[in-house]
Motif scaffolding. Structure first.
Motif, PDB file in Angstrom:
ATOM      1  N   UNK A 386       0.691  -1.217  -0.054  1.00 53.12           N
ATOM      2  CA  UNK A 386       0.010  -0.057  -0.025  1.00 53.12           C
ATOM      3  C   UNK A 386       0.893   1.265   0.031  1.00 53.12           C
ATOM      4  N   UNK A 387       1.925   1.146   0.589  1.00 53.89           N
ATOM      5  CA  UNK A 387       2.878   2.389   0.758  1.00 53.89           C
ATOM      6  C   UNK A 387       3.556   2.658  -0.629  1.00 53.89           C
ATOM      7  N   UNK A 421       1.130  -0.741   5.776  1.00 58.05           N
ATOM      8  CA  UNK A 421       2.011  -0.059   6.434  1.00 58.05           C
ATOM      9  C   UNK A 421       1.693   0.282   7.863  1.00 58.05           C
ATOM     10  N   UNK A 422       0.395   0.042   8.217  1.00 61.90           N
ATOM     11  CA  UNK A 422      -0.100   0.533   9.591  1.00 61.90           C
ATOM     12  C   UNK A 422      -1.197   1.515   9.867  1.00 61.90           C
ATOM     13  N   UNK A 423      -2.434   1.151   9.005  1.00 56.64           N
ATOM     14  CA  UNK A 423      -3.428   1.705   9.071  1.00 56.64           C
ATOM     15  C   UNK A 423      -4.460   1.390   9.960  1.00 56.64           C
ATOM     16  N   UNK A 424      -5.520   2.245  10.474  1.00 58.82           N
ATOM     17  CA  UNK A 424      -6.296   1.999  11.466  1.00 58.82           C
ATOM     18  C   UNK A 424      -7.718   1.427  11.018  1.00 58.82           C
ATOM     19  N   UNK A 425      -7.841   1.203   9.691  1.00 57.51           N
ATOM     20  CA  UNK A 425      -9.170   1.028   9.057  1.00 57.51           C
ATOM     21  C   UNK A 425      -8.713   0.270   7.620  1.00 57.51           C
ATOM     22  N   UNK A 426      -9.871  -0.135   7.094  1.00 52.16           N
ATOM     23  CA  UNK A 426      -9.779  -0.928   5.892  1.00 52.16           C
ATOM     24  C   UNK A 426      -9.208  -0.102   4.839  1.00 52.16           C
ATOM     25  N   UNK A 427      -8.218  -0.417   4.211  1.00 51.60           N
ATOM     26  CA  UNK A 427      -7.356   0.086   3.229  1.00 51.60           C
ATOM     27  C   UNK A 427      -8.122   0.030   1.707  1.00 51.60           C
ATOM     28  N   UNK A 428      -8.330   1.343   1.404  1.00 50.92           N
ATOM     29  CA  UNK A 428      -9.027   1.899   0.024  1.00 50.92           C
ATOM     30  C   UNK A 428      -7.943   1.751  -1.332  1.00 50.92           C
TER      31      UNK A 428
END
Length: 719
Positions: A386-387, A421-428
């Motif tokens: 994602x990053x 990477x370290x998201x707090x929610x679903x990655x869009x």
């Protein structure tokens, strides 16, 4: 129903490790409820579930990190297994895990490198190599790097990854469209583009603009890509020319070139290697508008450095040369890693590179490690897609090609990813043709569609929940909810219940910031481990970042460190951080490493402040020795609280209670205060935790000091 302490103010500042609040309130007795119902137990083994990590190392500190005193200190926090972090993917570099190997073009020491699988010599160090055909301006590090499409050099070029073409996927190239995004940093008037194609070039592509004022990469669902009226090209023939995109300029910050068919003509490296002749390559891009005289005005800044107009690409060809070595940033050699002692003689979670290498190189890495006899618990497939702005279908295709190669070496190998990477929610991500925007959901769908979901043995991700520079004490209350929301999102995306969840890198924030040395960080770590194991389910693994000391250095609003120690540039240790002591309570008091399976039971307290923050969290473990161990965090920065311990069955009180000798270990604001003083920042007092042992009586209460972690351990009797 939880009680509420009326009058307890919201915390607005931190002072010496605890927050400013009203005058201390008299301790109010609360209850910690432990649901000891057998059907609520989650089994876990600390030797698999509670570990630490090793990251890339500065060259000047490499020897010190592997010195006996530093290793002994690093291991003294008690963490069990270790994960090896693969940093070169974050800098868009190729990784030579073994400096000995073979180039696809041996004569010119260039092309695609495969490390030797034969265990000759001793792998002490490994390095990254710059990619000659890079197309992205910025990355996690390497600020001297830049895109080859806006560097002003017509001889250099970006090229996409060959492993996403039909030759390797067995699908049409259009199944994995490749793209270039141009970011002007502000909206510009655009009605023309000039693409100087290299080989291979796109025969079919479309030029688009982002129709919103938001960030097209960071907020991919906040707008949409719109084709310019004349942006679609079929039958492209390469070369260079100005393409009119519209009759009138369109205001846009972001442009995208979406490519779906290739000329399959060979690049400057010739036809000897088929990888040279697939994908897409662009030497230079200009974009802008026509003036009143019909002349093209290029708004792109072309320069070989970070000041260029920024571009981001979907993938990069891993072609590179021996001259591209980045010797200033060192990855530990695998022989040193496995023999140094940092692994605790436990199987290690290790990575393979994917985005900037080949399946053969990854397979050789695993073959090497297995020939050495090093125990591997699992393999993380690449790092932070994602990053890197890798599309889920592209990552999934990489994953399957690499999984095929790795399972030929060892069919029992456990593979996982994507290592978010370290998201707090679903990655869009930008919506696909069906309108789906969940990155993980689409990745899983790709594996299912190819009948390969069984290749996913675990799902891994990183956890850096708080934004640096803006953290305050109230953020401490959010950690259990952040974990539950994140983990629920992964399951809702379709992660099967039998696929465990791994948090393979974790700290308060991704950048140094003032609370990271404060007692705040110790409380956060204890709560984070407990909340993760409670919500992640069976087989979950948590890795704290990181094991090696890190020099004290300037961060946001204060000096700090990612490590567990206060150290200077030469890694001479002068003190401990709050996370070090929290780690000891977790690993040496709450659980028993080396003893096997533990059982984690639900626990909760009934205390809230007037803002409905839960002030006390608790995590109950029944250990293999039959003793119960309760981890209790009092996040109230101003007040101590007394608490009853109630062992219950399905929410109903029971006669069970602590009995006999009970050990109490406490660490918090009374034992640790961080003093910000620049390069001489330090803690005073700097531990140790307070330890006592007493005979427990029915109905006894435990005192939970303000801003503290308490571990109670003893036998439980009664019915």
């Amino acid at each position: 129903m939880r009680s509420s302490l009326l009058g307890l103010p919201l915390v607005r500042a931190m002072m010496g490790g605890v927050a400013i609040g009203a005058s201390s309130l008299a301790a109010v007795a609360q209850t910690v409820h432990v649901d000891a119902s057998r059907d609520k137990a989650i089994a876990f083994d600390p030797d698999k579930s509670m570990g630490t990590a090793m990251d890339i190392l500065p060259a000047k500190q490499f020897d010190a990190i592997f010195s006996d005193p530093v290793m002994k200190a690093g291991l003294s926090a008690g963490w069990g297994p270790i994960t090896y972090r693969q940093n070169t993917e974050l800098t868009y570099d190729a990784w030579h895990w073994n400096p000995t190997g073979k180039w696809s073009d041996e004569q010119h020491q260039s092309g695609y490198f495969v490390g030797s699988a034969e265990p000759t010599g001793f792998l002490r160090e490994s390095y990254g190599y710059r990619l000659a055909h890079r197309g992205t301006t910025r990355s996690d590090s390497g600020q001297d790097e830049y895109s080859r499409m806006t560097d002003g050099d017509a001889a250099s070029y970006w090229k996409s990854n060959p492993y996403l073409t039909g030759r390797f996927t067995g699908q049409p190239d259009s199944a994995h469209p490749q793209w270039v995004v141009i970011d002007f940093a502000q909206a510009e008037q655009i009605d023309a583009i000039q693409i100087t194609w290299a080989n291979p070039y796109a025969t079919k592509y479309v030029v688009q603009y982002w129709n919103a004022a938001t960030d097209a990469l960071a907020k991919p669902t906040s707008g949409s890509w719109v084709d310019f009226p004349y942006g679609a090209v079929s039958g492209g023939s390469g070369g260079s020319g100005v393409l009119r995109l519209a009759d009138h300029p369109v205001g846009a910050r972001y442009l995208r070139i979406l490519m779906t068919a290739s000329s399959n003509t060979c690049d400057t490296h010739g036809s000897a290697d088929p990888r040279n002749c697939v994908g897409y390559a662009i030497a230079e891009i200009g974009a802008g508008n026509f003036n009143s005289l019909g002349q093209f005005i290029d708004l792109v800044k072309h320069t070989a450095g970070q000041a260029q107009t920024v571009t981001q690409v979907s993938s990069v060809d891993p072609w590179h040369t021996s001259e591209g070595v980045v010797s200033s940033r060192i990855q530990t050699g695998f022989d040193l890693f496995f023999t140094s002692g940092y692994t605790n003689h436990l199987p290690a979670l290790i990575p393979v590179a994917m985005f900037y290498t080949t399946p053969e190189d990854a397979a050789a890495e695993i073959a090497y490690l297995e020939k050495r006899g090093y125990p591997i618990s699992g393999v993380e497939m690449s790092e932070e897609p994602d990053g890197n702005q890798i599309m889920p279908e592209d990552y999934a295709e990489f994953y399957l090609q690499w999984a095929t190669a790795l399972h030929k070496v060892d069919p029992k190998l456990k593979l996982g990813g994507p290592v978010f990477t370290g998201e707090n929610e679903d990655i869009k991500v930008w919506p696909d043709a069906q309108g789906r925007t969940s990155w993980l959901g689409r990745f899983l769908d790709y594996l299912k569609a190819h009948g390969r979901l069984s290749d996913l043995a675990f799902v891994s991700f990183e956890h850096y929940p708080l934004d640096p520079c803006t953290i305050n004490w109230s953020d401490l209350y959010r950690e259990p909810q952040l974990w539950k929301g994140t983990l629920d999102a992964w399951r809702e995306d379709g992660v099967p219940a039998n696929v465990p969840l791994f948090n393979t890198e974790s700290n308060v924030s991704w950048s140094l910031t003032d609370p990271m040395q404060d007692v705040f960080a110790g409380l956060w770590l204890a709560d984070s481990v407990g909340a993760f194991l409670t919500n992640a389910g069976p087989g979950a693994q948590y890795y704290q970042f990181f094991v090696q000391p890190d020099p004290l250095q300037s961060g946001c609003q204060s000096w700090g460190t990612f490590g567990s120690f206060v150290a200077d540039e030469k890694l001479r240790l002068s003190g401990y951080t709050a996370e070090y002591f929290a780690g000891q309570l977790l690993n040496l008091d709450w659980v028993q490493h080396g003893t096997g399976m533990h059982e984690l039971y639900p626990a909760a307290a009934d205390l809230e402040d007037e803002a409905h923050h839960i002030l006390i969290t608790a995590y109950a473990v029944k250990r293999p020795d039959g003793r119960w161990s309760l981890l209790i965090i009092n996040k109230d920065p101003s007040n101590a609280h007394q608490a009853f311990i109630s062992f219950e069955e399905g929410g109903q009180p029971s006669l069970r209670h602590f009995t006999g000798a009970v050990k109490t270990v406490t660490f918090g604001a009374a034992e640790y205060v961080w003093h910000n003083s620049g390069a001489t920042s330090h803690a005073d007092p700097d531990g140790p935790p307070k330890r006592t042992e007493s005979e427990w009586t029915p109905g006894q209460r435990v005192l939970l000091p303000k801003a503290s972690i308490t571990v109670l351990t003893g036998k439980v009797g009664g019915q």
